[in-house]
Design an enzyme around this catalytic site. Structure first.
Site, PDB file in Angstrom:
ATOM      1  N   ARG A   1       0.984  -1.320   0.094  1.00 13.05           N
ATOM      2  CA  ARG A   1       0.017   0.049  -0.017  1.00 13.05           C
ATOM      3  C   ARG A   1       0.982   1.176   0.094  1.00 13.05           C
ATOM      4  O   ARG A   1       2.014   1.249   0.834  1.00 13.05           O
ATOM      5  CB  ARG A   1      -0.915  -0.033   1.149  1.00 13.05           C
ATOM      6  CG  ARG A   1      -2.101  -0.849   1.413  1.00 13.05           C
ATOM      7  CD  ARG A   1      -2.947  -0.893   2.391  1.00 13.05           C
ATOM      8  NE  ARG A   1      -4.033  -1.979   2.483  1.00 13.05           N
ATOM      9  CZ  ARG A   1      -3.864  -3.001   2.728  1.00 13.05           C
ATOM     10  NH1 ARG A   1      -3.012  -3.596   3.167  1.00 13.05           N
ATOM     11  NH2 ARG A   1      -5.282  -3.976   2.594  1.00 13.05           N
TER      12      ARG A   1
ATOM     13  N   GLY B   1      -1.935   4.295  -4.226  1.00 16.46           N
ATOM     14  CA  GLY B   1      -2.957   3.102  -3.969  1.00 16.46           C
ATOM     15  C   GLY B   1      -2.415   1.948  -3.483  1.00 16.46           C
ATOM     16  O   GLY B   1      -1.472   1.882  -2.699  1.00 16.46           O
TER      17      GLY B   1
ATOM     18  N   VAL C   1      -1.036  -2.223  -4.141  1.00 16.98           N
ATOM     19  CA  VAL C   1      -0.153  -2.961  -4.856  1.00 16.98           C
ATOM     20  C   VAL C   1      -0.758  -4.318  -4.914  1.00 16.98           C
ATOM     21  O   VAL C   1      -0.940  -4.937  -3.892  1.00 16.98           O
ATOM     22  CB  VAL C   1       1.203  -2.955  -4.680  1.00 16.98           C
ATOM     23  CG1 VAL C   1       1.967  -3.730  -5.622  1.00 16.98           C
ATOM     24  CG2 VAL C   1       1.768  -1.416  -4.645  1.00 16.98           C
TER      25      VAL C   1
ATOM     26  N   ASP D   1      13.838  10.337  -2.814  1.00 15.35           N
ATOM     27  CA  ASP D   1      13.224   9.546  -1.770  1.00 15.35           C
ATOM     28  C   ASP D   1      13.732   8.075  -1.577  1.00 15.35           C
ATOM     29  O   ASP D   1      13.167   7.141  -1.658  1.00 15.35           O
ATOM     30  CB  ASP D   1      11.600   9.163  -2.083  1.00 15.35           C
ATOM     31  CG  ASP D   1      10.730   8.922  -0.689  1.00 15.35           C
ATOM     32  OD1 ASP D   1      11.416   9.269   0.263  1.00 15.35           O
ATOM     33  OD2 ASP D   1       9.579   8.621  -0.950  1.00 15.35           O
TER      34      ASP D   1
END
Length: 758
Positions: free
Chosen positions: A429, A433, A435, A547
């Site tokens: 998640r 959304g 996976v 990230d």
């Protein structure tokens, strides 16, 4: 020091001269301060006493406990000074904080006649002690400190140097360093107060309850204002949100008087006239939104230029009379139409008179002219960035959904339903959304990342990640198999990484309960470093991941590591750029480089900092933020322990000492260099790759004489080495300047952590 305008925040507090790992606090310290032991056997000699060290009567504001003052250090080489240092730690609110340094000093030896201990104390050359030097008193606690904050440096160095008259080297018992933070009491900058007051009067913003000082106190900052609070200057306005505030009339010139303004939102009002050219002079402005007004005329050329070089995000849609071509806004339709009429009339006349030009040729000529006209009208125009259109190649098909021009397979939503068996099994998640686990027709297992209706991430993030992954290819980057853009349904189909995220292996979550061996960790670190190096050096223009963290490093069945989640990816405008400016800071707290948080400017070194945190997690098995007992960044946690010279105090105990100590030291040292506060002091990812390869070589030498240790992690490599692939191939990548929201995607492993130890 601490007063009505500033407070103090502890940077570090050290009890020197003890090899013991015991922390001193209450009841030894009546104020319950925590004193961490620190020693440097190669640089400092330790001295101590069992006698009580008393505080001087006028030293009540410090009151260092006797247990702390009973130990001290002197330099091992008596001709050398005592030296310690720290790097500045900028924040989003203060890029150059000031520091207070407090030295606690007491003579612990009863000196014989004819001997003297006297020394100077300096911080970056600034004298803190008396001009003639400082002499500590026997068994009495003294302090030397700077009453006013010292700031303006990237690096701070404290020296205790013996005077010419001294027969003994300098001595130091304990040290405290505080950063200075502003408190309420200093009014907002006068120019900003005048400007914002004039704006309030012009637009009669009575309902906003704008009263008193705009920025002070912090808890009562005017609604819609963002302020900066630096120690070296009064608070100033850096953000202003007046969206949907009922503004009428022209755009006030007083907005341009807010010289430190970074963010201005004037959207969804009824503003008329033009955008003032003075906005181009706001050098700090990175985000301007005038969407949904009645503005007219041309966008100032200075703003267009900054918009094109990426230093400004400008949103200006839904202003019918505002043109963006940087030149004249007068329509030229009649003139162009008359030219077309002439161009068409001549060949048509020729057909009638001579009857030798085929009708088809005339038709082709007309089509070419119309295309030429279309190209002329769009030349030098800049598309609104607030529209759904992207700088990525896509078009709208006859069935109403966007079709990306990608070589990868395009799935329909119905096909994805079949691939995932009705989206039955969730394996992860994130902000985008869920996976889902899936299987293609040929039996290939895939991961399907489907955007949810409630997601706050939309078309732009989807297009950015899809377009990027379609163009970049590397063995240490997760591969994109296909995509879906079917009406409102959006999804990305990735290769399946059966062992999930590195984060789960280090934490021992889910099915990942067994501990990774040190050699496995080294290989994972090297794989990840090579993937990041490819983004920095192998792509044109270079890419910044933004990230990098352990939950975005995924592992396959062979424990090969691949970087994932490229929704925050940012591209340089050209290979010659030194940084990329963003409208806001995005990423994950604890991994963010300090200069990015302070300046909103990204460089490759921002990724290097994040990767340094990842390396520390790999070494320690600890999370990037620890509660020890207060929340602490893993960088500080490791630094405090390594300062005592004991690497085993930070190594993940679950590895049971099964590692080459030199390779562990080298990885820890590389990690701390990656997390240096000054970006220029950090290595490049190419340097990091080379260092990790050397660490793996050290571990391999140890493993050769260790038949009982697992050495082979992939079927294609019998010696257990991680392959180092150079990145000579350059990949062209285009990337939107849209600032993407954070996405945290984790995967649940379905298999055990790698092969059994044999």
């Amino acid at each position: 020091m601490a007063n009505a305008t500033q407070g103090l925040v502890l940077l570090f507090r050290s009890n020197l001269g003890t090899s013991d790992s015991e922390i001193i606090r209450f009841p030894d310290d009546s104020h319950d301060r925590i004193w961490f032991p620190e020693s440097k056997p190669t640089e400092w000699s330790e001295i101590s006493t069992t006698k009580k060290v008393q505080n001087i009567d006028d030293d009540g504001k410090f009151e260092a406990p006797s247990a702390v003052m009973q130990t001290a250090v002197t330099p091992t080489n008596v001709s050398k000074p005592i030296e310690f240092s720290w790097d500045t730690r900028p924040s989003a609110k203060d890029s150059s904080p000031g520091y207070i340094c407090i030295l606690h000093l007491s003579e612990l030896q009863l000196l014989p006649p004819g001997t003297e201990r006297q020394f100077y104390v300096t911080v970056n050359g600034l004298m803190l002690s008396l001009d003639k030097g400082f002499t500590p008193q026997y068994l009495y606690s003294n302090t030397v400190f700077n009453p006013d904050a010292i700031d303006g440096f990237h690096h701070y160095n404290v020296l205790l140097n013996a005077t010419a008259n001294s027969t003994l080297p300098p001595l130091l018992n304990a040290v405290e360093v505080f950063s200075v933070v502003p408190t309420a009491g200093v009014p907002t900058a006068a120019q900003d107060v005048s400007a914002i007051t004039a704006i309030r009067a012009k637009y009669q913003l009575l309902k906003k309850n704008w009263m008193g000082d705009p920025c002070v106190p912090k808890n009562f900052t005017w609604n819609g204002l963002g302020c900066s609070y630096a120690v070296s200057r009064p608070p100033s306005v850096i953000g202003l949100n007046l969206s949907s505030s009922g503004l009428n009339g022209n755009v006030s010139a007083f907005f341009a008087s807010l010289k430190r303004l970074q963010y201005l939102d004037l959207s969804r009002n009824n503003l008329t006239g033009s955008i003032p050219d003075t906005f181009s002079q706001l050098t700090s402005l990175t985000h301007l939104d005038v969407t949904g007004n009645q503005l007219s005329g041309s966008i100032p050329s200075g703003l267009l230029k900054r918009m094109q070089d990426g230093s400004l995000t400008l949103r200006y849609g839904k202003n019918p009379n505002l043109c963006s071509n940087g030149g004249s806004c007068q329509p030229q339709k009649k003139k162009e139409d008359s030219k077309i009429a002439v161009y068409i009339a001549v060949p048509l006349g020729s057909v009638l008179v001579f009857a030798i030009v085929p009708i088809v040729a005339v038709s082709l000529l007309i089509i070419c002219i119309l295309r030429r006209r279309k190209g002329t009208n769009t030349k030098n125009s800049v598309r609104p960035q607030n529209e759904a259109s992207m700088a990525l190649s896509h078009s709208r098909g006859s069935n109403g959904h966007t079709s990306l021009h990608l070589d990868n397979r395009r799935f329909t939503y119905a096909e994805l339903e079949a691939v995932t068996d009705g989206f039955r099994r969730v394996i992860g998640r994130g902000g985008f959304g869920k996976v889902y686990d899936g299987f293609l027709e040929d039996g290939t297992q895939v991961a399907v990342k489907l955007r949810s209706e409630s997601s706050d991430q939309g078309v732009q993030e989807f297009l950015a990640e899809a377009q990027t992954l379609a163009k970049i290819h590397h063995k240490n980057l997760v591969s994109l198999i296909g995509y879906c853009k079917d009406m409102e349904y959006m999804a990305l189909v990735y290769e399946y990484m059966s062992e999930g995220a590195l984060h789960d292996h280090l934490r021992g979550r889910g099915n990942n309960s067994r501990c990774l061996l040190w050699k496995q960790r080294l290989c994972i670190a090297l794989d990840s470093a090579q993937g990041l190096e490819y983004l920095h050096k192998g792509c044109n223009p270079p890419l910044i991941h933004r990230d990098v963290k352990t939950s975005n490093i995924l592992l396959n069945a062979n424990l090969d590591a691949k970087l994932a989640d490229f929704g925050l990816l940012k591209a340089f405008n050209s290979g010659a750029d030194t940084h990329v400016s963003t409208a806001r800071v995005v990423g994950t707290v604890g991994y963010l480089a300090p200069e990015y948080q302070a300046t909103f400017q990204l460089t490759n070194k921002s990724d290097v900092f994040s990767f340094g945190v990842v390396l520390l997690e790999i070494v320690t098995g600890k999370p990037h933020i620890l509660n020890d007992p207060e929340p602490m960044n893993i960088i500080q946690w490791v630094q405090q322990r390594l300062a005592r010279g004991n690497i085993e105090s930070v190594v993940d105990a679950r590895m049971s000492g099964d590692h080459d100590i030199n390779s562990v030291w080298k990885v820890a040292d590389t990690a701390l260099k990656c997390t240096a506060l000054a970006p220029e002091q950090r290595p490049t990812m190419t340097d990091v790759v080379a260092q990790l390869q050397e660490c793996l070589d050290l571990e391999a030498v140890r493993g050769d004489g260790n038949a009982g240790v697992y050495t082979d992690r992939s079927g294609g490599n019998p010696n257990g080495y991680c392959g180092y692939a150079t990145t000579d191939v350059s990949t062209d990548v285009s990337q939107s300047s849209t600032a993407f929201e954070m996405e945290h995607l984790g995967r649940v492993s379905t298999m055990s952590t790698g092969p059994d130890v044999r």
